[in-house]
Write a protein that holds these residues in place. Structure first.
Motif, PDB file in Angstrom:
ATOM      1  N   LEU A  13       0.830  -1.207   0.000  1.00  0.00           N
ATOM      2  CA  LEU A  13       0.000   0.000   0.000  1.00  0.00           C
ATOM      3  C   LEU A  13       0.866   1.259   0.000  1.00  0.00           C
ATOM      4  O   LEU A  13       0.549   2.245  -0.673  1.00  0.00           O
ATOM      5  CB  LEU A  13      -0.954  -0.002   1.192  1.00  0.00           C
ATOM      6  N   LYS A  14       1.980   1.221   0.721  1.00  0.00           N
ATOM      7  CA  LYS A  14       2.896   2.369   0.732  1.00  0.00           C
ATOM      8  C   LYS A  14       3.489   2.598  -0.660  1.00  0.00           C
ATOM      9  O   LYS A  14       3.660   3.738  -1.085  1.00  0.00           O
ATOM     10  CB  LYS A  14       4.003   2.158   1.764  1.00  0.00           C
ATOM     11  N   ASP A  20       0.737   7.819  -6.148  1.00  0.00           N
ATOM     12  CA  ASP A  20      -0.354   8.787  -6.006  1.00  0.00           C
ATOM     13  C   ASP A  20      -0.572   9.061  -4.519  1.00  0.00           C
ATOM     14  O   ASP A  20      -1.406   8.427  -3.872  1.00  0.00           O
ATOM     15  CB  ASP A  20      -1.636   8.254  -6.654  1.00  0.00           C
ATOM     16  N   PRO A  21       0.184  10.007  -3.961  1.00  0.00           N
ATOM     17  CA  PRO A  21       0.149  10.268  -2.519  1.00  0.00           C
ATOM     18  C   PRO A  21      -1.202  10.718  -1.972  1.00  0.00           C
ATOM     19  O   PRO A  21      -1.436  10.657  -0.771  1.00  0.00           O
ATOM     20  CB  PRO A  21       1.177  11.386  -2.320  1.00  0.00           C
ATOM     21  N   ASN A  22      -2.103  11.143  -2.831  1.00  0.00           N
ATOM     22  CA  ASN A  22      -3.411  11.605  -2.357  1.00  0.00           C
ATOM     23  C   ASN A  22      -4.540  10.642  -2.688  1.00  0.00           C
ATOM     24  O   ASN A  22      -5.708  11.034  -2.692  1.00  0.00           O
ATOM     25  CB  ASN A  22      -3.710  12.998  -2.917  1.00  0.00           C
ATOM     26  N   ASP A  23      -4.208   9.394  -2.964  1.00  0.00           N
ATOM     27  CA  ASP A  23      -5.230   8.393  -3.258  1.00  0.00           C
ATOM     28  C   ASP A  23      -5.960   8.047  -1.956  1.00  0.00           C
ATOM     29  O   ASP A  23      -5.421   7.350  -1.100  1.00  0.00           O
ATOM     30  CB  ASP A  23      -4.581   7.149  -3.871  1.00  0.00           C
ATOM     31  N   SER A  24      -7.162   8.552  -1.818  1.00  0.00           N
ATOM     32  CA  SER A  24      -7.923   8.379  -0.580  1.00  0.00           C
ATOM     33  C   SER A  24      -8.215   6.916  -0.275  1.00  0.00           C
ATOM     34  O   SER A  24      -8.154   6.493   0.884  1.00  0.00           O
ATOM     35  CB  SER A  24      -9.231   9.158  -0.650  1.00  0.00           C
ATOM     36  N   PHE A  25      -8.527   6.143  -1.298  1.00  0.00           N
ATOM     37  CA  PHE A  25      -8.841   4.726  -1.082  1.00  0.00           C
ATOM     38  C   PHE A  25      -7.636   3.989  -0.508  1.00  0.00           C
ATOM     39  O   PHE A  25      -7.745   3.256   0.477  1.00  0.00           O
ATOM     40  CB  PHE A  25      -9.295   4.073  -2.391  1.00  0.00           C
ATOM     41  N   VAL A  26      -6.470   4.215  -1.096  1.00  0.00           N
ATOM     42  CA  VAL A  26      -5.252   3.538  -0.643  1.00  0.00           C
ATOM     43  C   VAL A  26      -4.872   4.022   0.759  1.00  0.00           C
ATOM     44  O   VAL A  26      -4.499   3.227   1.629  1.00  0.00           O
ATOM     45  CB  VAL A  26      -4.087   3.744  -1.637  1.00  0.00           C
ATOM     46  N   LYS A  27      -4.994   5.312   0.995  1.00  0.00           N
ATOM     47  CA  LYS A  27      -4.647   5.864   2.306  1.00  0.00           C
ATOM     48  C   LYS A  27      -5.575   5.299   3.382  1.00  0.00           C
ATOM     49  O   LYS A  27      -5.137   4.961   4.482  1.00  0.00           O
ATOM     50  CB  LYS A  27      -4.729   7.384   2.270  1.00  0.00           C
ATOM     51  N   HIS A  28      -6.864   5.164   3.055  1.00  0.00           N
ATOM     52  CA  HIS A  28      -7.833   4.580   3.988  1.00  0.00           C
ATOM     53  C   HIS A  28      -7.458   3.120   4.287  1.00  0.00           C
ATOM     54  O   HIS A  28      -7.430   2.704   5.449  1.00  0.00           O
ATOM     55  CB  HIS A  28      -9.240   4.663   3.391  1.00  0.00           C
ATOM     56  N   ALA A  29      -7.156   2.372   3.238  1.00  0.00           N
ATOM     57  CA  ALA A  29      -6.779   0.965   3.413  1.00  0.00           C
ATOM     58  C   ALA A  29      -5.509   0.838   4.254  1.00  0.00           C
ATOM     59  O   ALA A  29      -5.413  -0.036   5.122  1.00  0.00           O
ATOM     60  CB  ALA A  29      -6.585   0.299   2.051  1.00  0.00           C
ATOM     61  N   LEU A  30      -4.550   1.716   4.017  1.00  0.00           N
ATOM     62  CA  LEU A  30      -3.301   1.687   4.779  1.00  0.00           C
ATOM     63  C   LEU A  30      -3.573   2.008   6.254  1.00  0.00           C
ATOM     64  O   LEU A  30      -3.039   1.342   7.149  1.00  0.00           O
ATOM     65  CB  LEU A  30      -2.301   2.672   4.170  1.00  0.00           C
ATOM     66  N   ALA A  31      -4.407   2.997   6.505  1.00  0.00           N
ATOM     67  CA  ALA A  31      -4.750   3.341   7.888  1.00  0.00           C
ATOM     68  C   ALA A  31      -5.394   2.140   8.596  1.00  0.00           C
ATOM     69  O   ALA A  31      -5.070   1.849   9.747  1.00  0.00           O
ATOM     70  CB  ALA A  31      -5.682   4.545   7.913  1.00  0.00           C
ATOM     71  N   LEU A  46      -2.812   9.086   9.260  1.00  0.00           N
ATOM     72  CA  LEU A  46      -3.283   8.845   7.900  1.00  0.00           C
ATOM     73  C   LEU A  46      -4.749   9.257   7.719  1.00  0.00           C
ATOM     74  O   LEU A  46      -5.096   9.893   6.730  1.00  0.00           O
ATOM     75  CB  LEU A  46      -3.090   7.380   7.510  1.00  0.00           C
ATOM     76  N   PHE A  47      -5.604   8.876   8.673  1.00  0.00           N
ATOM     77  CA  PHE A  47      -7.015   9.263   8.568  1.00  0.00           C
ATOM     78  C   PHE A  47      -7.165  10.786   8.580  1.00  0.00           C
ATOM     79  O   PHE A  47      -7.922  11.342   7.787  1.00  0.00           O
ATOM     80  CB  PHE A  47      -7.846   8.670   9.713  1.00  0.00           C
ATOM     81  N   GLU A  48      -6.452  11.449   9.481  1.00  0.00           N
ATOM     82  CA  GLU A  48      -6.569  12.907   9.568  1.00  0.00           C
ATOM     83  C   GLU A  48      -6.050  13.579   8.298  1.00  0.00           C
ATOM     84  O   GLU A  48      -6.655  14.526   7.798  1.00  0.00           O
ATOM     85  CB  GLU A  48      -5.837  13.423  10.805  1.00  0.00           C
TER      86      GLU A  48
END
Length: 110
Positions: A13-14, A20-31, A46-48
């Motif tokens: 995921l990282k 794409d550092p602003n991919d919300s889906f990936v960031k949510h999954a990583l969190a 990450l969520f914030e």
């Protein structure tokens, strides 16, 4: 063994976030992966960050609120639930709104 699989998912995921550092889906999954391994601080960050960049990411409000509840930050959790309800209402996401409302009501009754 499970921790190795979790860490592999986190690394993958990282890698996705690098492209794409602003991919919300990936960031949510990583969190969520960080929540799973108990790294609450990184999950919270990450969520914030996700919600600061994408306030329409309705599902993340619930998870951030639950994370904050879990570490005893009830007032902050309530605030995130409220923000989530506003975002869900604006997006016409009735189910998400109802879930956030239920979490808000349950926490505020304690």
């Amino acid at each position: 063994m499970q921790l190795n699989k979790d860490m592999e998912r986190i690394e993958k995921l990282k890698e996705f976030l690098l492209s794409d550092p602003n991919d919300s889906f990936v960031k949510h999954a990583l969190a969520l992966e960080y929540v799973k391994i108990g790294d609450v601080a990184e999950a919270r960050r990450l969520f914030e960050e996700l919600l600061a960049n994408d306030p329409a990411a309705v599902g993340s409000y619930y998870h951030l609120g639950k994370l904050l509840e879990g570490i005893g930050e009830s007032t902050l959790a309530l605030s995130w639930y409220e923000k989530g309800m506003v975002a869900a209402k604006a997006a016409g996401e009735k189910r998400a709104y109802n879930e956030l409302r239920a979490a808000y009501d349950e926490l505020s009754e304690e």
